[in-house]
Write an enzyme that holds these catalytic residues in place. Structure first.
Site, PDB file in Angstrom:
ATOM      1  N   ARG A  51       0.801  -1.232   0.000  1.00 65.07           N
ATOM      2  CA  ARG A  51       0.000   0.000   0.000  1.00 65.07           C
ATOM      3  C   ARG A  51       0.825   1.270   0.000  1.00 65.07           C
ATOM      4  O   ARG A  51       0.555   2.190  -0.753  1.00 65.07           O
ATOM      5  CB  ARG A  51      -0.894   0.084   1.253  1.00 65.07           C
ATOM      6  CG  ARG A  51      -2.251  -0.502   1.097  1.00 65.07           C
ATOM      7  CD  ARG A  51      -2.679  -1.053   2.422  1.00 65.07           C
ATOM      8  NE  ARG A  51      -1.724  -2.068   2.811  1.00 65.07           N
ATOM      9  CZ  ARG A  51      -1.797  -3.327   2.402  1.00 65.07           C
ATOM     10  NH1 ARG A  51      -2.772  -3.729   1.656  1.00 65.07           N
ATOM     11  NH2 ARG A  51      -0.876  -4.202   2.759  1.00 65.07           N
ATOM     12  N   THR A  52       1.808   1.325   0.899  1.00 68.13           N
ATOM     13  CA  THR A  52       2.486   2.615   1.059  1.00 68.13           C
ATOM     14  C   THR A  52       3.210   2.991  -0.231  1.00 68.13           C
ATOM     15  O   THR A  52       3.036   4.087  -0.760  1.00 68.13           O
ATOM     16  CB  THR A  52       3.458   2.558   2.257  1.00 68.13           C
ATOM     17  OG1 THR A  52       2.712   2.150   3.400  1.00 68.13           O
ATOM     18  CG2 THR A  52       4.067   3.909   2.532  1.00 68.13           C
ATOM     19  N   LYS A  80      25.855  -3.288  -1.978  1.00 68.63           N
ATOM     20  CA  LYS A  80      27.303  -3.098  -2.201  1.00 68.63           C
ATOM     21  C   LYS A  80      27.954  -2.402  -1.013  1.00 68.63           C
ATOM     22  O   LYS A  80      29.147  -2.133  -1.023  1.00 68.63           O
ATOM     23  CB  LYS A  80      27.521  -2.248  -3.448  1.00 68.63           C
ATOM     24  CG  LYS A  80      26.973  -2.853  -4.723  1.00 68.63           C
ATOM     25  CD  LYS A  80      27.299  -1.941  -5.900  1.00 68.63           C
ATOM     26  CE  LYS A  80      26.617  -2.407  -7.161  1.00 68.63           C
ATOM     27  NZ  LYS A  80      26.716  -1.375  -8.209  1.00 68.63           N
ATOM     28  N   ARG A 101      11.345   4.107   3.132  1.00 65.25           N
ATOM     29  CA  ARG A 101      11.032   3.137   4.194  1.00 65.25           C
ATOM     30  C   ARG A 101      12.313   2.389   4.515  1.00 65.25           C
ATOM     31  O   ARG A 101      13.046   1.981   3.606  1.00 65.25           O
ATOM     32  CB  ARG A 101       9.948   2.164   3.730  1.00 65.25           C
ATOM     33  CG  ARG A 101       9.792   0.978   4.675  1.00 65.25           C
ATOM     34  CD  ARG A 101       8.579   0.162   4.363  1.00 65.25           C
ATOM     35  NE  ARG A 101       7.357   0.865   4.730  1.00 65.25           N
ATOM     36  CZ  ARG A 101       6.148   0.315   4.725  1.00 65.25           C
ATOM     37  NH1 ARG A 101       5.999  -0.949   4.376  1.00 65.25           N
ATOM     38  NH2 ARG A 101       5.084   0.999   5.067  1.00 65.25           N
ATOM     39  N   HIS A 129       5.287   6.028  11.417  1.00 64.00           N
ATOM     40  CA  HIS A 129       4.754   5.862  10.067  1.00 64.00           C
ATOM     41  C   HIS A 129       3.772   7.016   9.827  1.00 64.00           C
ATOM     42  O   HIS A 129       2.551   6.822   9.799  1.00 64.00           O
ATOM     43  CB  HIS A 129       4.043   4.510   9.980  1.00 64.00           C
ATOM     44  CG  HIS A 129       3.740   4.045   8.588  1.00 64.00           C
ATOM     45  ND1 HIS A 129       3.785   4.881   7.495  1.00 64.00           N
ATOM     46  CD2 HIS A 129       3.386   2.821   8.119  1.00 64.00           C
ATOM     47  CE1 HIS A 129       3.458   4.185   6.410  1.00 64.00           C
ATOM     48  NE2 HIS A 129       3.226   2.937   6.768  1.00 64.00           N
TER      49      HIS A 129
HETATM   50  C1  NCD Z   1       1.902  -0.969   8.124  1.00 62.10           C
HETATM   51  C2  NCD Z   1       3.392  -0.777   8.253  1.00 62.10           C
HETATM   52  O1  NCD Z   1       4.135  -0.929   7.282  1.00 62.10           O
HETATM   53  O2  NCD Z   1       3.805  -0.422   9.349  1.00 62.10           O
HETATM   54  N1  NCD Z   1       1.514  -1.180   6.810  1.00 62.10           N
HETATM   55  C3  NCD Z   1       1.199  -0.108   6.044  1.00 62.10           C
HETATM   56  O3  NCD Z   1       2.027   0.717   5.737  1.00 62.10           O
HETATM   57  N2  NCD Z   1      -0.088   0.051   5.692  1.00 62.10           N
HETATM   58  C4  NCD Z   1       1.336  -1.965   9.050  1.00 62.10           C
HETATM   59  C5  NCD Z   1       1.930  -3.338   9.055  1.00 62.10           C
HETATM   60  O4  NCD Z   1       2.851  -3.650   8.302  1.00 62.10           O
HETATM   61  O5  NCD Z   1       1.443  -4.133   9.858  1.00 62.10           O
END
Ligand code: NCD
Length: 305
Positions: A51-52, A80, A101, A129
């Site tokens: 999703r993100t 590397k 991320r 997040h």
């Molecule tokens: C979440 C995350 O990555 O922290 N997912 C997301 O971005 N929607 C929640 C999860 O991974 O459980």
């Protein structure tokens, strides 16, 4: 230039403006379709995501811009031995904005200190997040019509769940919010959330171990997955993974206008039979994630439409 690393990097007013902009985007998609023409988003994902990453990319495409990036550390020069700092300095030459991320807490903060373009934290380890939080806030605003005066239950892995930590920080700045923390004792929220957020700001909270004892009092329930990748011990994960399963039976005692949120991905925490219940908001929530990221990128890029 502004980055978004921690949800409190934005004032409440700035958050409200981003949500207002997201609502305007929802109503007037055409108006924004060329607003990032010529701009590039780099998605640097050192940790898996569906999703993100895809919602960031879809968001930039819907603004008329382009995207580049990588979706795992394996396909970047990290393999590397390149440092995060060098990676972002280089990517700053190619992109106008970065979403990152990383499994290490603090990596996006470090990146923001070295990058020449805005950096957005798309999840750093078990820490924060903030764009999921904007997604959650937009969802609550659309479902409930307000961001104050409600009781929210946060259920599952409150220790490692970064979405929970960021959501608590953000919501605790609105008035009349009561937090009910539902977790096994092994997965309680970190101590700094209790002292630095709840106690410091005199916020009402309670910690319980079962959903059944509180479900009838909740206006919102925020379900989370047990964060397998952050456990040191597989047996401990297996023991805790199915601690909570929300199903139609448990919902019998819930309010008629309960909102059920989940950042997704779901494992077993919500039975699929719940998906058809109008109180299930999690797929609408995933859609909101795209609109709020459009609004966020317009804001950080300083684009006025
Ligand atoms: C979440 C995350 O990555 O922290 N997912 C997301 O971005 N929607 C929640 C999860 O991974 O459980």
């Amino acid at each position: 230039m502004k980055h978004l690393i921690d949800p409190t990097d934005l004032t409440v007013q700035e958050i409200d403006e981003i949500l207002d902009l997201a609502l305007d985007i929802i109503d007037n998609k055409e108006k924004y379709s060329e607003s990032c023409k010529g701009k590039k988003l780099a998605t640097l994902f050192f940790e898996p995501s569906t999703r993100t990453r895809l919602s960031f990319e879809a968001a930039m495409m819907e603004l008329g811009g382009n995207v580049l990036g990588f979706s795992s550390a394996d396909s970047s020069s990290a393999t590397k031995g390149e440092s995060v700092g060098d990676t972002v300095k280089v990517v700053s030459c190619y992109a106008d904005i970065i979403a990152m991320r990383h499994p290490k807490e603090g990596a996006p903060l470090l990146a923001s200190m070295l990058a020449d373009v805005p950096v957005i934290n798309a999840g750093d380890g078990g820490h924060n997040h903030p764009t999921q939080t904007l997604t959650d806030l937009l969802t609550i605003r659309r479902e409930k019509g307000r961001l104050n005066n409600f009781t929210i239950g946060l259920c599952g892995d409150l220790k490692f769940g970064r979405t929970v930590h960021s959501l608590i920080k953000a919501l605790s700045r609105y008035s009349g919010i009561k937090f009910v923390l539902i977790s096994p004792k092994e997965l309680k929220v970190p101590e700094y959330i209790i002292t630095e957020v709840f106690e410091k700001n005199n916020i009402e909270y309670e910690e319980v171990t079962t959903m059944e004892e509180v479900i009838d009092r909740l206006d919102i329930i925020y379900m989370t997955r047990v964060q397998k990748e952050r456990f040191f011990n597989e047996a401990e994960y297996v023991r805790l993974k199915d601690s909570y399963i929300l199903d139609m039976n448990k919902l019998k005692n819930a309010k008629k206008d309960l909102s059920i949120l989940h950042p997704l991905p779901r494992v077993n925490e919500i039975a699929t039979e719940v998906d058809a219940d109008p109180r299930a908001c999690y797929f609408r929530q995933a859609l909101n994630g795209k609109y709020v990221r459009m609004a966020l990128m317009l804001t950080l890029l300083g684009v006025n439409v």
